[in-house]
Write a protein that holds these residues in place. Structure first.
Motif, short mmCIF file in Angstrom:
data_model
loop_
_atom_site.label_atom_id
_atom_site.label_comp_id
_atom_site.label_asym_id
_atom_site.label_seq_id
_atom_site.Cartn_x
_atom_site.Cartn_y
_atom_site.Cartn_z
N MET A 184 -6.97 0.35 6.34
CA MET A 184 -7.76 1.19 5.58
C MET A 184 -7.34 2.69 5.44
O MET A 184 -7.50 3.44 4.47
CB MET A 184 -9.22 1.16 6.13
N LYS A 185 -6.78 3.35 6.52
CA LYS A 185 -6.04 4.72 6.62
C LYS A 185 -5.21 4.61 5.57
O LYS A 185 -4.87 5.64 5.02
CB LYS A 185 -5.85 5.07 7.94
N ALA A 186 -4.00 3.64 5.61
CA ALA A 186 -3.03 3.89 4.64
C ALA A 186 -3.41 3.73 3.36
O ALA A 186 -3.08 4.39 2.39
CB ALA A 186 -2.19 2.50 5.20
N ALA A 187 -4.60 2.82 2.87
CA ALA A 187 -5.10 2.69 1.84
C ALA A 187 -5.57 4.25 1.10
O ALA A 187 -5.51 4.77 0.01
CB ALA A 187 -6.11 1.82 1.67
N LYS A 188 -6.38 4.88 2.21
CA LYS A 188 -6.94 6.11 1.68
C LYS A 188 -6.09 7.25 1.47
O LYS A 188 -5.75 7.84 0.58
CB LYS A 188 -7.84 6.48 2.85
N ILE A 230 0.70 -1.21 -0.08
CA ILE A 230 -0.08 -0.07 0.11
C ILE A 230 0.86 1.30 0.08
O ILE A 230 0.59 2.19 -0.73
CB ILE A 230 -0.97 -0.01 1.24
N GLU A 231 1.72 1.11 0.89
CA GLU A 231 2.86 2.47 0.88
C GLU A 231 3.70 2.59 -0.46
O GLU A 231 3.91 3.75 -0.81
CB GLU A 231 3.97 2.22 1.91
N LYS A 232 3.51 1.60 -1.39
CA LYS A 232 3.97 1.64 -2.56
C LYS A 232 3.25 2.08 -3.58
O LYS A 232 3.25 2.03 -4.95
CB LYS A 232 4.95 0.49 -3.09
N LYS A 233 1.92 2.28 -3.01
CA LYS A 233 0.85 2.68 -4.05
C LYS A 233 0.38 1.52 -5.09
O LYS A 233 -0.27 1.82 -6.00
CB LYS A 233 0.94 4.04 -4.85
N ILE A 234 0.39 0.01 -4.66
CA ILE A 234 0.02 -1.08 -5.46
C ILE A 234 -1.27 -1.20 -4.82
O ILE A 234 -1.64 -1.35 -3.58
CB ILE A 234 1.04 -2.07 -5.26
#
Length: 382
Positions: A137-141, A115-119
């Motif tokens: 979910m916060k990280a995804a948002k 998710i941090e790599k925007k995948i």
């Protein structure tokens, strides 16, 4: 062409994902895959799909796999192992989508790193949201990442909500086959061994999730996941023996939308891989003529895990981490005939009551709660 990576390529969801890729090689390209110990199947997958990176989680199996590659004269593939290896697969450069299909808590950190790599994430790992749903979910948002559910139930809800405002949800209704013991009395269930619980009436799944289906803990987990995915705690569970309706959404105007299909996991897998398009046929057509669909309440006195999971969700924080970790350890003990069926719910409940509760835990505190719960189970059983 969409580039994908798969955590857990030799498991049930992983092999079905590769089956979809096999039939749609003009649409999907496999960059990186992982397995635990099944190096024989992994080698066949490498030969067919030619990933650039392979993680074999178990170090000894990874060494064995490298020797197998040498014997086959297969070159140009990096082999890694352990948690660091899973993270490398999850964050592989150029990947558009990560299919998280490993079983257990081990999927959490690699998923967060991806998710941090925007995948984008095609999520089939229940534990990721059960243990750390708020963080994920916060990280995804924050990173603009899509979380595309692969579980048939959450995929059904996700599909039913296309074009809808989530504020109009009155209830989410998850369906359950009821598992192998759905027609038995409490007294009968109490005597049943894992070999009996593994005889699922409708689905072919991995051993751990099949036991969770028998206890209905899988539905407890799905309630927690649904809350994090769709933002409501108004969630019901119905027993639906035919496994044709995969879940429903009831709206404020009292209308209900449901997703109906044959029981085939390739359906939700394709929907996640190909979202938002529907131009890939992956499963048989469903002829509804002559079909009967029935819905029943859950016998919570016979299957107490749903109530325990709901209470853990109500508490939030580390309660759901302990729920997951204690259950995971106990399922494997049950599979080894070390404990009885109802010991699972009894000991899980005890672990939640006794742990040092934290309302808004950090990732490290979630991991610590997970470790504590596993040690609690081992000490209790010993």
């Amino acid at each position: 062409m969409k580039n994908i990576s798969i955590l857990g390529s030799t498991g049930s969801i992983g092999t079905q994902t590769l089956d979809v890729v096999r039939n749609n090689k003009d649409k999907f390209n496999v960059l990186a895959i992982s397995a635990n110990k099944n190096v024989k199947l992994l080698l066949e997958q490498v030969k067919e799909f030619a990933p650039k990176l392979v993680c074999v989680f178990d170090k000894n199996s990874a060494d064995e796999f490298e020797q197998m590659l040498k014997c086959e004269n297969i070159k140009g593939i990096d082999v890694v192992n352990g948690l660091d290896g899973l993270i490398k697969v999850a964050t592989y450069e150029g990947s558009d989508l990560l299919v998280t299909a490993v079983v257990g808590m081990i999927g959490l950190i690699p998923t967060l790193k991806a998710i941090e790599k925007k995948i984008d994430i095609a999520l089939a790992n229940k534990e990721t949201l059960v243990t750390a749903g708020d963080l994920v979910m916060k990280a995804a948002k924050d990173n603009g990442v899509k979380i595309l559910p692969v579980d048939s139930e959450h995929s059904a809800v996700f599909q039913s909500l296309v074009g809808e405002d989530t504020k109009s949800i009155k209830n989410i209704i998850l369906t359950a086959s009821g598992g192998a013991f759905r027609d038995l009395t409490i007294e009968q269930i109490a005597t049943k061994k894992a070999v009996d619980a593994l005889k699922h009436p409708n689905w072919s799944m991995g051993r751990k999730i099949t036991i969770d289906s028998a206890t209905l803990m899988n539905k407890g987990f799905e309630i927690i996941e649904a809350y994090h995915l769709f933002g409501t705690k108004n969630i019901k569970v119905y027993i639906h023996r035919q496994s044709l309706v995969h879940s429903m959404v009831e709206f404020n105007d009292n209308s209900i939308k449901m997703q109906v299909a044959v029981p085939d996991m390739r359906g939700p897998i394709v929907y996640a891989l190909n979202y938002p398009d529907r131009n890939i046929v992956s499963m048989d057509a469903l002829d509804l003529l002559g079909k009967t669909m029935t819905f029943e309440d859950v016998r919570q006195e016979a299957f107490p895990c749903i109530k325990i999971a709901k209470e853990a969700l109500k508490s939030g924080g580390t309660a759901t981490s302990v729920l997951n970790a204690a259950n995971e350890e106990l399922v494997y003990l049950y599979l080894g005939d070390k404990i009885g069926f109802y010991d699972i719910s009894k000991i899980v409940n005890g672990a939640i009551e006794k742990h040092n509760f934290i309302k808004e835990p950090s990732l490290q505190q979630i991991l610590d709660a997970d470790t504590w719960a596993r040690e609690y189970v081992k000490a209790y059983v010993k």
